[in-house]
Design a protein around this motif. Sequence first.
Motif, PDB file in Angstrom:
ATOM      1  N   UNK A  27       0.829  -1.204   0.000  1.00 31.01           N
ATOM      2  CA  UNK A  27       0.000   0.000   0.000  1.00 31.01           C
ATOM      3  C   UNK A  27       0.868   1.260   0.000  1.00 31.01           C
ATOM      4  N   UNK A  28       1.952   1.247   0.765  1.00 31.36           N
ATOM      5  CA  UNK A  28       2.832   2.412   0.831  1.00 31.36           C
ATOM      6  C   UNK A  28       3.633   2.590  -0.459  1.00 31.36           C
ATOM      7  N   UNK A  29       3.816   1.512  -1.218  1.00 31.88           N
ATOM      8  CA  UNK A  29       4.587   1.600  -2.463  1.00 31.88           C
ATOM      9  C   UNK A  29       3.766   2.175  -3.617  1.00 31.88           C
ATOM     10  N   UNK A  30       2.461   2.286  -3.450  1.00 32.04           N
ATOM     11  CA  UNK A  30       1.585   2.790  -4.514  1.00 32.04           C
ATOM     12  C   UNK A  30       1.683   4.309  -4.596  1.00 32.04           C
ATOM     13  N   UNK A  31       1.722   4.832  -5.813  1.00 32.57           N
ATOM     14  CA  UNK A  31       1.697   6.283  -6.026  1.00 32.57           C
ATOM     15  C   UNK A  31       0.265   6.774  -5.822  1.00 32.57           C
ATOM     16  N   UNK A  32       0.000   7.363  -4.669  1.00 34.35           N
ATOM     17  CA  UNK A  32      -1.362   7.770  -4.345  1.00 34.35           C
ATOM     18  C   UNK A  32      -1.805   9.009  -5.116  1.00 34.35           C
ATOM     19  N   UNK A  33      -0.892   9.608  -5.877  1.00 29.00           N
ATOM     20  CA  UNK A  33      -1.261  10.728  -6.739  1.00 29.00           C
ATOM     21  C   UNK A  33      -1.635  10.274  -8.138  1.00 29.00           C
ATOM     22  N   UNK A  35      -4.293   8.291 -10.054  1.00 26.85           N
ATOM     23  CA  UNK A  35      -5.636   7.719  -9.856  1.00 26.85           C
ATOM     24  C   UNK A  35      -5.745   6.269 -10.304  1.00 26.85           C
ATOM     25  N   UNK A  36      -5.097   5.936 -11.434  1.00 27.68           N
ATOM     26  CA  UNK A  36      -5.186   4.563 -11.934  1.00 27.68           C
ATOM     27  C   UNK A  36      -4.475   3.598 -10.982  1.00 27.68           C
ATOM     28  N   UNK A  37      -3.284   3.999 -10.536  1.00 29.06           N
ATOM     29  CA  UNK A  37      -2.541   3.157  -9.593  1.00 29.06           C
ATOM     30  C   UNK A  37      -3.296   3.034  -8.279  1.00 29.06           C
ATOM     31  N   UNK A  38      -3.937   4.110  -7.868  1.00 30.31           N
ATOM     32  CA  UNK A  38      -4.686   4.089  -6.621  1.00 30.31           C
ATOM     33  C   UNK A  38      -5.894   3.155  -6.727  1.00 30.31           C
ATOM     34  N   UNK A  42      -6.435  -0.074  -4.496  1.00 30.40           N
ATOM     35  CA  UNK A  42      -7.633  -0.256  -3.670  1.00 30.40           C
ATOM     36  C   UNK A  42      -8.259  -1.629  -3.937  1.00 30.40           C
ATOM     37  N   UNK A  43      -8.330  -2.015  -5.203  1.00 29.96           N
ATOM     38  CA  UNK A  43      -8.906  -3.319  -5.539  1.00 29.96           C
ATOM     39  C   UNK A  43      -8.057  -4.446  -4.970  1.00 29.96           C
TER      40      UNK A  43
END
Length: 231
Positions: A27-33, A35-38, A42-43
């Motif tokens: 979760x911390x490795x995801x680029x939360x900026x 939207x597609x990666x987020x 989330x899924x």
Amino acid sequence: MNQRIRNILEDLEAVRENLLALSDDIWLSIDHNDPEALDRGYEFKRTYNEKVSAFDTLASDISEIVQQFTEVRLESEEETGTDDDAANERIIQELNRDEPHQIDEDFTYMRPYGFILDEKGTIGITTWRRLYESFCRQLSKRDSEKFRSLPNNEDHISNRGHRAFNTNPDELRVESEIANGIFAEINLSANMIRNEVRRLLKTFEIPENGFRVFLREDRDAGRERDDGKDF
């Protein structure tokens, strides 16, 4: 055979805690900026959490039936010096053979062996869950009235309304009864437990340097050196 059973039970607990740690890492490795990666993250989290929850339930059931049938209990080697000064001195001496760790460190994929709370030692801990449960029970004995107020203490309620402590166990993912009618959420990774311990220290007005953690990695390394096997 008992030691082999105990090793398997400890490994089972370690896998459960490492799965929670892996979830945090991803979760911390995801680029939360992004939207597609987020969305993908989330899924993943939703599906992963469902699977881990199912595994946790199964692992708990397996652990419990093995412990009941074999009478090998994970907590059997735990010892605390909270009520015995002589035992406490011995436990403190044994713990102090290893490097103490402060509660603000990263404990991902590490395993605890013991802790010192306000100069009272506890040893023989096998998992972060057991450490957290023992820590909470000591706080309950220290100030039962304050502990019973935790379910309604905003410092222990998340922004989404999830309570770290509750009088209704059905509202927790995985619960452990700490004191009469007060349940703690224990479906937590090592670092989530670290964060809650820090909040509890603040609530009970205990300085963070009054709590020290000792890790199995350090103890095992020390034993290798003592045996002359550290090449």
